[in-house]
Design a protein around this motif. Structure first.
Motif, PDB file in Angstrom:
ATOM      1  N   ILE A  84       0.683  -1.119   0.156  1.00  0.00           N
ATOM      2  CA  ILE A  84      -0.220  -0.051   0.053  1.00  0.00           C
ATOM      3  C   ILE A  84       0.923   1.190  -0.182  1.00  0.00           C
ATOM      4  CG2 ILE A  84      -2.059   1.293   1.202  1.00  0.00           C
ATOM      5  CD1 ILE A  84      -2.623  -1.592   2.434  1.00  0.00           C
ATOM      6  N   ILE A  85       0.919   2.007  -1.036  1.00  0.00           N
ATOM      7  CA  ILE A  85       1.939   2.981  -1.410  1.00  0.00           C
ATOM      8  C   ILE A  85       1.377   4.333  -1.438  1.00  0.00           C
ATOM      9  CG2 ILE A  85       3.963   3.902  -2.779  1.00  0.00           C
ATOM     10  CD1 ILE A  85       4.097   0.990  -4.010  1.00  0.00           C
ATOM     11  N   ARG A 123      -8.869  -1.992  -6.347  1.00  0.00           N
ATOM     12  CA  ARG A 123      -9.369  -0.588  -6.410  1.00  0.00           C
ATOM     13  C   ARG A 123     -10.891  -0.653  -6.283  1.00  0.00           C
ATOM     14  NH1 ARG A 123      -8.241   1.470 -11.570  1.00  0.00           N
ATOM     15  NH2 ARG A 123      -6.910  -0.318 -12.182  1.00  0.00           N
ATOM     16  N   ASP A 124     -11.514  -1.314  -6.948  1.00  0.00           N
ATOM     17  CA  ASP A 124     -13.002  -1.539  -6.732  1.00  0.00           C
ATOM     18  C   ASP A 124     -13.472  -1.733  -5.456  1.00  0.00           C
ATOM     19  OD1 ASP A 124     -13.277  -0.669  -9.443  1.00  0.00           O
ATOM     20  OD2 ASP A 124     -13.708  -2.785 -10.088  1.00  0.00           O
ATOM     21  N   ALA A 125     -12.819  -2.879  -4.815  1.00  0.00           N
ATOM     22  CA  ALA A 125     -13.220  -3.252  -3.524  1.00  0.00           C
ATOM     23  C   ALA A 125     -13.001  -2.097  -2.650  1.00  0.00           C
ATOM     24  CB  ALA A 125     -12.576  -4.316  -3.072  1.00  0.00           C
ATOM     25  N   GLY A 181      -2.038   1.978  -4.752  1.00  0.00           N
ATOM     26  CA  GLY A 181      -1.444   3.415  -4.793  1.00  0.00           C
ATOM     27  C   GLY A 181      -2.534   4.263  -4.294  1.00  0.00           C
ATOM     28  N   ILE A 182      -2.285   5.062  -3.426  1.00  0.00           N
ATOM     29  CA  ILE A 182      -3.208   6.068  -3.063  1.00  0.00           C
ATOM     30  C   ILE A 182      -2.249   7.409  -2.876  1.00  0.00           C
ATOM     31  CG2 ILE A 182      -5.061   6.766  -1.266  1.00  0.00           C
ATOM     32  CD1 ILE A 182      -4.882   4.227  -0.097  1.00  0.00           C
ATOM     33  N   LEU A 190      -9.033   0.543   5.776  1.00  0.00           N
ATOM     34  CA  LEU A 190      -9.908  -0.390   4.711  1.00  0.00           C
ATOM     35  C   LEU A 190      -8.834  -1.401   3.636  1.00  0.00           C
ATOM     36  CD1 LEU A 190     -12.665   2.229   4.122  1.00  0.00           C
ATOM     37  CD2 LEU A 190     -12.822   0.096   5.496  1.00  0.00           C
ATOM     38  N   ALA A 191      -7.879  -0.541   3.354  1.00  0.00           N
ATOM     39  CA  ALA A 191      -7.156  -1.074   2.197  1.00  0.00           C
ATOM     40  C   ALA A 191      -6.347  -2.627   2.721  1.00  0.00           C
ATOM     41  CB  ALA A 191      -5.786  -0.339   1.738  1.00  0.00           C
ATOM     42  N   ILE A 192      -5.935  -2.369   4.225  1.00  0.00           N
ATOM     43  CA  ILE A 192      -5.390  -3.683   4.742  1.00  0.00           C
ATOM     44  C   ILE A 192      -6.317  -4.654   4.872  1.00  0.00           C
ATOM     45  CG2 ILE A 192      -4.554  -4.350   6.932  1.00  0.00           C
ATOM     46  CD1 ILE A 192      -3.402  -1.865   7.359  1.00  0.00           C
TER      47      ILE A 192
END
Ligand code: HPA
Length: 276
Positions: free
Chosen positions: A111-112, A167-169, A231-232, A269-271
């Motif tokens: 997660i960057i 990304r969608d999730a 990537g965010i 959430l990303a984790i």
């Protein structure tokens, strides 16, 4: 002939393994103003980059140059609080080394994060943008030099680097909490000067939605090894020339301060996303 980079990575990994970093599944790289996220990890093992063999410490004022490992949200998370940017030494190996180490440690999901200038006026300052693709305008590539075959191929595909599925999730989960995530293409300039208005017009024409000075080296290393990448970008300012005013580092840091709680929630959430 021994491959020096490969030996260095092994030495770093051995040190981290001996000091309690075991089988991280998620690797998080924190951008400007976001380092406080590392404090969420309870009972962490913390290393200063200076104490890790072969690791270069970041020189950007806000960055704390720490690697933090521990359990968080049911995952084994390895956080890099602070990065060594390409512009600090014109050395891609150094800029991408932490990502190399994460790959070698076995990180499955990267997660960057970064702060970036907004190039696409339809997005706007203050938004969080999921990176759907990147343009490597650094003029360099962290995979140049002998290929480390144990991690990935000489000519790795980059078509699916930023997984659409993830990304969608993530968008769906964030939306359920009222957090809007937009999506776009991140273009890396070397910095450290911000871009000129003409460069920003060029960036827009060739398809960029945001510009920044990081992330691409790490994403290439993760992509090379076939690891998941989220990537965010936090769009901390409108890029040069969009408004008739200067772009400053202070504006970037101030804006990052304002978004950090929302950003932290998105990282949580990303984790947690389970791949379908
Ligand atoms: N340009 C490059 N990098 C950045 C910017 C920008 O406008 N904002 C934050 N990082």
């Amino acid at each position: 002939m021994k491959n020096k980079l490969s030996e260095k990575i092994k030495e770093t990994v051995a040190f981290l393994n001996e000091n309690g970093v075991k089988d991280p599944d998620t690797g998080i790289i924190l951008g400007s103003g976001l380092n406080g996220y590392a404090d969420r990890i309870k009972d962490p093992v913390i290393f200063s980059y200076d104490d890790i063999p072969n690791m270069q410490s970041g020189m950007v004022a806000d960055h704390r140059s720490q690697m933090v490992f521990g359990e968080y949200l049911g995952k084994k998370v390895l956080v890099m609080a602070g990065r060594f940017h390409y512009y600090e030494s014109r050395d891609m190996e150094k800029a991408s080394y932490p990502a190399r180490v994460m790959v070698a440690l076995g990180v499955k999901r990267f997660i960057i994060t970064n702060a970036a200038g907004c190039v696409n006026r339809d997005l706007g300052k203050g938004k969080l943008m999921l990176i759907s693709d990147h343009i490597n305008y650094s003029g360099d590539n962290p995979l140049m030099g002998p290929n480390l075959d144990e991690y990935g191929p000489r000519f790795p595909d980059m078509t699916y680097t930023y997984s659409k599925e993830l990304r969608d999730a993530l968008k769906e989960k964030a939306a359920a909490e009222g957090i809007e995530l937009c999506e776009g293409v991140y273009m890396m300039f070397t910095g450290p000067s911000f871009e000129t208005p003409a460069e920003i017009r060029f960036a827009r024409v060739i398809g960029a939605d945001a510009v920044g000075m990081s992330t691409v080296p790490e994403a290439i290393i993760a992509g090379h090894a076939g690891r998941e990448v989220i990537g965010i970008s936090f769009l901390s300012n409108l890029a040069a020339g969009i408004l008739d005013q200067a772009v400053t580092g202070e504006e970037v840091m101030e804006a990052a301060e304002g978004i950090k709680d929302t950003f932290a929630r998105v990282l949580d959430l990303a984790i947690g996303i389970q791949k379908i």
